[in-house]
Write a protein that holds these residues in place. Structure first.
Motif, PDB file in Angstrom:
ATOM      1  N   SER A 153     -39.949 -17.032  25.985  1.00  0.00           N
ATOM      2  CA  SER A 153     -39.943 -15.935  26.961  1.00  0.00           C
ATOM      3  C   SER A 153     -40.763 -14.758  26.439  1.00  0.00           C
ATOM      4  N   GLU A 154     -41.343 -14.010  27.363  1.00  0.00           N
ATOM      5  CA  GLU A 154     -42.220 -12.893  27.016  1.00  0.00           C
ATOM      6  C   GLU A 154     -41.778 -11.630  27.730  1.00  0.00           C
ATOM      7  N   LEU A 155     -41.695 -10.547  26.991  1.00  0.00           N
ATOM      8  CA  LEU A 155     -41.346  -9.251  27.559  1.00  0.00           C
ATOM      9  C   LEU A 155     -42.586  -8.653  28.208  1.00  0.00           C
ATOM     10  N   PHE A 156     -42.408  -8.128  29.413  1.00  0.00           N
ATOM     11  CA  PHE A 156     -43.524  -7.581  30.212  1.00  0.00           C
ATOM     12  C   PHE A 156     -44.585  -8.646  30.500  1.00  0.00           C
ATOM     13  N   GLY A 157     -44.223  -9.890  30.345  1.00  0.00           N
ATOM     14  CA  GLY A 157     -45.139 -10.981  30.653  1.00  0.00           C
ATOM     15  C   GLY A 157     -46.197 -11.241  29.605  1.00  0.00           C
ATOM     16  N   THR A 158     -46.209 -10.442  28.517  1.00  0.00           N
ATOM     17  CA  THR A 158     -47.266 -10.620  27.516  1.00  0.00           C
ATOM     18  C   THR A 158     -46.763 -10.595  26.070  1.00  0.00           C
ATOM     19  N   LEU A 159     -45.521 -10.101  25.823  1.00  0.00           N
ATOM     20  CA  LEU A 159     -45.028  -9.924  24.457  1.00  0.00           C
ATOM     21  C   LEU A 159     -43.922 -10.935  24.160  1.00  0.00           C
ATOM     22  N   PRO A 160     -44.222 -12.007  23.410  1.00  0.00           N
ATOM     23  CA  PRO A 160     -43.201 -13.005  23.071  1.00  0.00           C
ATOM     24  C   PRO A 160     -42.080 -12.374  22.246  1.00  0.00           C
ATOM     25  N   ILE A 161     -40.837 -12.550  22.658  1.00  0.00           N
ATOM     26  CA  ILE A 161     -39.728 -11.904  21.957  1.00  0.00           C
ATOM     27  C   ILE A 161     -39.406 -12.597  20.639  1.00  0.00           C
ATOM     28  N   SER A 162     -40.018 -13.760  20.392  1.00  0.00           N
ATOM     29  CA  SER A 162     -39.784 -14.466  19.131  1.00  0.00           C
ATOM     30  C   SER A 162     -40.803 -14.075  18.057  1.00  0.00           C
ATOM     31  N   ASN A 163     -41.827 -13.292  18.416  1.00  0.00           N
ATOM     32  CA  ASN A 163     -42.842 -12.875  17.448  1.00  0.00           C
ATOM     33  C   ASN A 163     -42.338 -11.709  16.597  1.00  0.00           C
ATOM     34  N   THR A 164     -42.953 -11.566  15.416  1.00  0.00           N
ATOM     35  CA  THR A 164     -42.605 -10.489  14.496  1.00  0.00           C
ATOM     36  C   THR A 164     -43.827  -9.622  14.238  1.00  0.00           C
ATOM     37  N   GLY A 169     -49.434 -13.121  15.898  1.00  0.00           N
ATOM     38  CA  GLY A 169     -50.477 -13.920  16.519  1.00  0.00           C
ATOM     39  C   GLY A 169     -51.685 -13.080  16.914  1.00  0.00           C
ATOM     40  N   GLY A 170     -51.871 -11.955  16.230  1.00  0.00           N
ATOM     41  CA  GLY A 170     -53.000 -11.090  16.546  1.00  0.00           C
ATOM     42  C   GLY A 170     -52.792 -10.226  17.771  1.00  0.00           C
ATOM     43  N   HIS A 171     -51.574 -10.219  18.308  1.00  0.00           N
ATOM     44  CA  HIS A 171     -51.279  -9.445  19.512  1.00  0.00           C
ATOM     45  C   HIS A 171     -50.910  -8.021  19.107  1.00  0.00           C
ATOM     46  N   VAL A 172     -51.755  -7.063  19.460  1.00  0.00           N
ATOM     47  CA  VAL A 172     -51.528  -5.667  19.085  1.00  0.00           C
ATOM     48  C   VAL A 172     -50.255  -5.126  19.727  1.00  0.00           C
ATOM     49  N   GLY A 173     -49.995  -5.525  20.966  1.00  0.00           N
ATOM     50  CA  GLY A 173     -48.794  -5.050  21.667  1.00  0.00           C
ATOM     51  C   GLY A 173     -47.521  -5.447  20.938  1.00  0.00           C
ATOM     52  N   VAL A 174     -47.496  -6.668  20.393  1.00  0.00           N
ATOM     53  CA  VAL A 174     -46.326  -7.131  19.639  1.00  0.00           C
ATOM     54  C   VAL A 174     -46.147  -6.272  18.393  1.00  0.00           C
ATOM     55  N   MET A 175     -47.258  -5.997  17.703  1.00  0.00           N
ATOM     56  CA  MET A 175     -47.181  -5.193  16.482  1.00  0.00           C
ATOM     57  C   MET A 175     -46.699  -3.777  16.779  1.00  0.00           C
ATOM     58  N   VAL A 176     -47.191  -3.185  17.871  1.00  0.00           N
ATOM     59  CA  VAL A 176     -46.781  -1.824  18.231  1.00  0.00           C
ATOM     60  C   VAL A 176     -45.297  -1.787  18.582  1.00  0.00           C
ATOM     61  N   GLY A 229     -37.383  -5.474   8.293  1.00  0.00           N
ATOM     62  CA  GLY A 229     -37.586  -5.459   9.737  1.00  0.00           C
ATOM     63  C   GLY A 229     -38.919  -6.004  10.185  1.00  0.00           C
ATOM     64  N   ILE A 230     -39.932  -5.908   9.356  1.00  0.00           N
ATOM     65  CA  ILE A 230     -41.254  -6.403   9.770  1.00  0.00           C
ATOM     66  C   ILE A 230     -41.271  -7.924   9.883  1.00  0.00           C
ATOM     67  N   ALA A 231     -40.240  -8.600   9.347  1.00  0.00           N
ATOM     68  CA  ALA A 231     -40.170 -10.059   9.457  1.00  0.00           C
ATOM     69  C   ALA A 231     -39.180 -10.509  10.520  1.00  0.00           C
ATOM     70  N   PHE A 232     -38.539  -9.548  11.216  1.00  0.00           N
ATOM     71  CA  PHE A 232     -37.548  -9.894  12.243  1.00  0.00           C
ATOM     72  C   PHE A 232     -38.237 -10.065  13.596  1.00  0.00           C
ATOM     73  N   PRO A 233     -37.838 -11.070  14.378  1.00  0.00           N
ATOM     74  CA  PRO A 233     -38.373 -11.201  15.739  1.00  0.00           C
ATOM     75  C   PRO A 233     -37.994  -9.997  16.595  1.00  0.00           C
TER      76      PRO A 233
END
Length: 334
Positions: A153-164, A169-176, A229-233
């Motif tokens: 599942s992805e938050l806002f349709g673009t941010l996978p909630i399982s990513n850390t 995966g190079g997604h700036v939105g996830v990092m922010v 925290g940087i390693a938590f989904p």
């Protein structure tokens, strides 16, 4: 790792069922009111709902923690006396201190219990989400379809909630988003502990072993959460941040309404109570004055004391009476 994995599996199995049951219940409820069952928002809100359920279940433990923490503060003068008396004998000091804790019903580690009890839930949720994201592996009551939906599942349709943060995966939105949640998690941890020390600890409790323990928690825990925290989904970060916000609100309510004696919060509460009593007292007094300005006994006319009856000889010896009385008695003035 085989033995460790078996031990973790033994502990985590009942937690898998409990956590997955609450998640599924919230997922169905939120889906029934119109949220997309395949979206990340419904799973994030389900995680928030899971957090609220867990924290509500831990309220009795929180009350016990508050009582133990208060006892620790109140017995600090006695602890200092023991330190002066047995400071040269560390073993005797430790024995007498533990005896004092036992007599006062105090557990010096009670302040850590809510965090310690949440850690298995925290790591179980982490593993549940991680396994679901990798290959859709179901645990507990999650079916394979639900596990795959949860993990992808992805938050806002673009941010996978399982990513850390470190595995975005190079997604700036996830990092922010992950960075914001890590900062929020760290800040709420620090502010919660700071709130306890600055407002609900007496001055004489800010030194000694208990104070050292509190200061350690004040600075060490935020660092631990910031580094880890940087390693938590993202989903797990939402869980811990929500839990910290609950703790802040819960602690604020307790400190404001039931502070420990001799603390700044206690003095502030006394001032509020005094001001409230004065306001209530003024209202009541005004009402009494308007309804009954003076007591009934004060409004009655003063009763004249009746003179004693005297004989004629007594009246003559006293110098006689006024003209009116003379006429009454003898028919003419005397």
């Amino acid at each position: 790792m085989g033995i460790i994995g078996d031990i973790f599996g033994f502990i985590a199995t009942p937690l898998y069922y409990a956590i997955s049951a609450v998640l599924i219940a919230w997922h169905k409820l939120l889906s029934a009111i119109g949220l997309d069952p395949n979206g990340g928002a419904v799973w994030i809100l389900s995680i928030v709902g899971l957090t609220l359920v867990i924290r509500a279940a831990l309220i009795p433990l929180f009350v016990k923690q508050i009582k133990s923490s208060r006892n620790m503060q109140l017995i600090q003068p006695k602890v200092k006396e023991l330190q002066k008396k047995y400071g040269h004998d560390r073993e005797r000091l430790a024995q007498e201190t533990m005896k004092l804790y036992k007599e006062s019903g105090t557990n010096p580690f009670a302040s850590c219990l809510p965090i310690l009890l949440q850690m298995p839930i925290f790591f179980t949720l982490f593993h549940l989400l991680n396994e679901a994201a990798k290959d859709g592996t179901p645990h507990g009551l999650l079916t394979e379809d639900l596990a795959q939906n949860f993990g992808q599942s992805e938050l806002f349709g673009t941010l996978p909630i399982s990513n850390t943060f470190i595995n975005s995966g190079g997604h700036v939105g996830v990092m922010v988003l992950a960075a914001i949640l890590v900062v929020a998690m760290t800040a709420t941890t620090f502010l919660t502990q700071r709130q306890l020390m600055s407002k609900n600890m007496p001055a004489d409790a800010l030194s000694g072993p208990y104070a050292q323990q509190q200061k350690l928690l004040l600075y060490v825990l935020p660092v631990v959460f910031a580094v880890g925290g940087i390693a938590f989904p993202i989903g797990v970060l939402f869980y811990w941040t929500t839990s910290n916000l609950w703790t802040m609100g819960q602690q604020f309510y307790v400190i404001r309404n039931n502070p420990a004696p001799g603390t700044p919060a206690f003095a502030a509460k006394q001032e509020r109570d005094k001001a409230r009593a004065e306001r209530k007292g003024g209202t009541v007094e005004t009402t009494v004055v308007e309804a009954d300005p003076e007591p009934t006994t004060e409004r009655r006319p003063t009763q004249r004391q009746q003179p004693r009856k005297q004989t004629r000889q007594q009246r003559r010896s006293s110098g006689g009476q006024g003209p009116a009385r003379g006429k009454t008695e003898g028919g003419k003035q005397k």
